[in-house]
Enzyme design. Structure first.
Site, PDB file in Angstrom:
ATOM      1  N   ASN A  62      85.199  40.760  62.613  1.00 36.38           N
ATOM      2  CA  ASN A  62      83.850  40.540  62.930  1.00 36.38           C
ATOM      3  C   ASN A  62      83.600  42.093  62.113  1.00 36.38           C
ATOM      4  O   ASN A  62      83.550  43.146  62.738  1.00 36.38           O
ATOM      5  CB  ASN A  62      83.641  40.342  64.339  1.00 36.38           C
ATOM      6  CG  ASN A  62      82.077  40.661  64.618  1.00 36.38           C
ATOM      7  OD1 ASN A  62      81.237  40.708  63.657  1.00 36.38           O
ATOM      8  ND2 ASN A  62      81.608  40.334  65.811  1.00 36.38           N
ATOM      9  N   ARG A 106      83.755  36.255  61.515  1.00 35.32           N
ATOM     10  CA  ARG A 106      82.545  35.994  61.796  1.00 35.32           C
ATOM     11  C   ARG A 106      81.348  36.028  60.927  1.00 35.32           C
ATOM     12  O   ARG A 106      81.261  37.267  60.389  1.00 35.32           O
ATOM     13  CB  ARG A 106      82.305  36.736  63.087  1.00 35.32           C
ATOM     14  CG  ARG A 106      80.816  36.336  63.650  1.00 35.32           C
ATOM     15  CD  ARG A 106      80.499  36.999  65.199  1.00 35.32           C
ATOM     16  NE  ARG A 106      79.179  36.793  65.550  1.00 35.32           N
ATOM     17  CZ  ARG A 106      78.710  37.460  66.188  1.00 35.32           C
ATOM     18  NH1 ARG A 106      78.812  38.434  66.727  1.00 35.32           N
ATOM     19  NH2 ARG A 106      77.492  37.052  66.492  1.00 35.32           N
ATOM     20  N   HIS A 126      74.049  32.830  67.709  1.00 35.65           N
ATOM     21  CA  HIS A 126      74.880  32.928  68.849  1.00 35.65           C
ATOM     22  C   HIS A 126      75.651  31.479  68.784  1.00 35.65           C
ATOM     23  O   HIS A 126      76.052  31.085  69.963  1.00 35.65           O
ATOM     24  CB  HIS A 126      74.177  33.247  70.144  1.00 35.65           C
ATOM     25  CG  HIS A 126      73.873  34.530  70.224  1.00 35.65           C
ATOM     26  ND1 HIS A 126      72.221  34.787  70.763  1.00 35.65           N
ATOM     27  CD2 HIS A 126      74.274  35.793  69.855  1.00 35.65           C
ATOM     28  CE1 HIS A 126      72.219  36.066  70.553  1.00 35.65           C
ATOM     29  NE2 HIS A 126      73.318  36.520  70.058  1.00 35.65           N
ATOM     30  N   ARG A 168      64.396  43.796  70.526  1.00 35.13           N
ATOM     31  CA  ARG A 168      63.772  42.771  69.616  1.00 35.13           C
ATOM     32  C   ARG A 168      62.718  42.184  70.660  1.00 35.13           C
ATOM     33  O   ARG A 168      62.878  41.817  71.839  1.00 35.13           O
ATOM     34  CB  ARG A 168      64.499  41.637  68.960  1.00 35.13           C
ATOM     35  CG  ARG A 168      65.300  42.118  67.737  1.00 35.13           C
ATOM     36  CD  ARG A 168      66.424  40.933  67.520  1.00 35.13           C
ATOM     37  NE  ARG A 168      67.768  41.462  67.251  1.00 35.13           N
ATOM     38  CZ  ARG A 168      68.675  40.899  67.333  1.00 35.13           C
ATOM     39  NH1 ARG A 168      68.858  39.395  67.701  1.00 35.13           N
ATOM     40  NH2 ARG A 168      69.790  41.370  67.160  1.00 35.13           N
ATOM     41  N   GLU A 175      83.936  34.812  71.630  1.00 34.60           N
ATOM     42  CA  GLU A 175      83.407  34.134  70.139  1.00 34.60           C
ATOM     43  C   GLU A 175      84.773  34.266  69.508  1.00 34.60           C
ATOM     44  O   GLU A 175      84.864  33.365  68.509  1.00 34.60           O
ATOM     45  CB  GLU A 175      82.327  34.749  69.709  1.00 34.60           C
ATOM     46  CG  GLU A 175      80.952  34.596  70.274  1.00 34.60           C
ATOM     47  CD  GLU A 175      80.275  35.743  70.296  1.00 34.60           C
ATOM     48  OE1 GLU A 175      80.429  36.718  70.727  1.00 34.60           O
ATOM     49  OE2 GLU A 175      78.940  35.576  69.697  1.00 34.60           O
TER      50      GLU A 175
END
Ligand code: ADP
Length: 436
Positions: A41, A124, A215, A276, A420
């Protein structure tokens, strides 16, 4: 079709009709070792890695190389018996990857005898745009790299690092097949009514402007664990998955497929996040631009970096820090938490309506897994949907994979620690098998 030659790293064309044959040879050649999957990742300031032995799903080593505040590298990794911290001057992808690969074959780490045993790297990948229709892993070809280069503006912080990681690894490991899973992949099943924005259709038809969601790998993993832990039939189930980390999104998963999700074309839409804003009146953007003399770049910065928990609390983007400030009487911090929980609750209601009910509610991500307070606030007053959180289990099982609803609650409520990386390893291994 262009794919990478596994033996000498040359790029060569493969006739479509021989494609299956190629994989068969590849599989046979590497059968004893092709299940060693290196998951990477690559972010803007870190490379995280895990080495899995598949299909056993055995994690052999995991760690990360991270750029620290001085611009140098902090490196740490763990194996079955070793926990190592290290640091060195400067931060460079190629140097860091060389050091990571070194550790994979260091005898005391008990991972691989040689790098020859490593056959697949699973990346990823961030943003598949409109063109990538695969819901699982994709092979990284020169074509895909060119496509990703054309998408940099969709994820300017993440894409350059993704691409650099792919290119560096291809140079260092020319015999290793590279594949990846886009964060958007799981959501390609969204129907048009969920993915279209209310702007002229030509923007979608001609430019692929639509909601995509992120996600995906995490929501997919959470849903698979939910079926396993509850016995729900994937073909006949309605799950709402809440990934609550620094970035956060909710997904509605009906009969095994994502049918709606809170993030959009970019990861700004939806929930309140660390920095955010989440959902905002689109009309406000023009208003801010005109009345506050703000450039579009500045507005993007406000929405991405100055909003969320940080913007509302004035304390931090970190949920724990905001929670602590609120418990010490900071009213803005309390307001930020109220907005945070309220947004998640609203999406749960919306997605229960969208799916015509809810069988399971699953919490994952740093906040979803670890904050019994967040789960309690989010689930409060949702008894009318059959959501009844057990106070005792919610506290007692905090941070662990568990079912935490009251026995008389119609809806299963779960904590599923995010994984993940394992999901990427599975997708990549499944993809290779499907080609044989
Ligand atoms: P990322 O999206 O960067 O992977 P994580 O999933 O690690 O983020 O989540 C980070 C968030 O999780 C932070 O806001 C952090 O405060 C929160 N968090 C981690 N542990 C706890 C905890 N024990 N209680 C409350 N929040 C927590």
């Amino acid at each position: 079709m262009i794919i990478r030659n596994l033996e000498n790293s040359m790029v060569f064309p493969v006739d479509f009709f021989n494609f299956k044959g190629f994989f068969k040879d590849f599989y046979n050649q590497k059968q004893s070792r092709f299940m060693n999957v290196l998951v990477v990742n690559c972010g803007s300031s870190s490379v995280k890695f895990q080495l899995y032995k598949m299909p056993e799903e055995l994690l052999l080593i995991y760690g990360k190389a991270e750029r620290n505040q001085d611009g140098n590298t902090d490196f740490s990794f763990q194996t079955k018996s070793r926990n190592i911290q290290n640091k060195w001057d400067g931060y460079s992808f190629s140097e860091n990857f060389k050091k990571i690969l070194n550790e994979l074959t260091r005898p005391e780490n008990e991972c691989l005898a040689t790098l020859e045993e490593l056959t697949i790297a699973g990346h990823r990948l961030i943003h598949g745009g409109e063109a990538i229709k695969s819901q699982g892993a994709v092979e990284i070809t020169d074509e895909l790299i060119s496509y990703m280069e054309s998408c940099i503006s969709l994820a300017p912080l993440h894409y350059p690092a993704n691409l650099e990681g792919i290119k560096t690894l291809a140079q260092l490991l020319p015999g290793v097949l590279q594949a990846g899973v886009f964060d958007t992949a799981f959501h390609y099943s969204l129907p048009p009514k969920a993915f279209l924005y209310g702007i002229p259709l030509a923007f979608y038809r001609e430019n692929g402007i639509r909601r995509l969601g992120f996600h995906g790998t995490s929501h997919k993993y959470a849903s698979l664990r939910t079926y396993r832990l509850t016995g729900l039939n994937p073909e006949k189930s309605k799950i709402i998955s809440c990934h609550l980390g620094n970035g956060a999104s909710v997904a509605a998963i009906k009969n095994g497929k994502s049918v709606d999700t809170s993030m959009g074309m970019t990861p700004v839409e939806g929930l309140l996040m660390g920095t955010r804003s989440g959902d905002i009146d689109a009309g406000l953007l023009g208003y801010l631009q005109e009345n506050f003399d703000l450039s579009s770049g500045k507005i993007q910065h406000i929405l991405n970096k100055e909003g969320g928990l940080l913007g509302l609390s004035g304390v931090s983007s970190d949920y724990r820090a905001v929670e602590e400030a609120a418990s010490n009487g900071n009213e803005n911090a309390q307001t930020a938490l109220d907005v945070y929980h309220y947004r998640v609750k609203k999406y749960i209601g919306a997605y229960a309506a969208a799916m015509g009910g809810i069988d399971a509610l699953t919490f994952t991500g740093g906040i979803g897994e670890n904050s019994f307070f967040a789960r309690k606030q989010i689930c409060s007053d949702l008894g009318f949907l059959g959501i009844r959180l057990s106070e005792k289990l919610n506290r007692g099982k905090n941070g662990k994979e568990a079912v935490i609803n009251e026995k008389n609650g119609k809806v299963s409520i779960l904590i599923v620690p995010a994984n993940e990386e394992l999901m990427i390893a599975r997708e990549v291994a499944d993809w290779v098998k499907s080609k044989v």
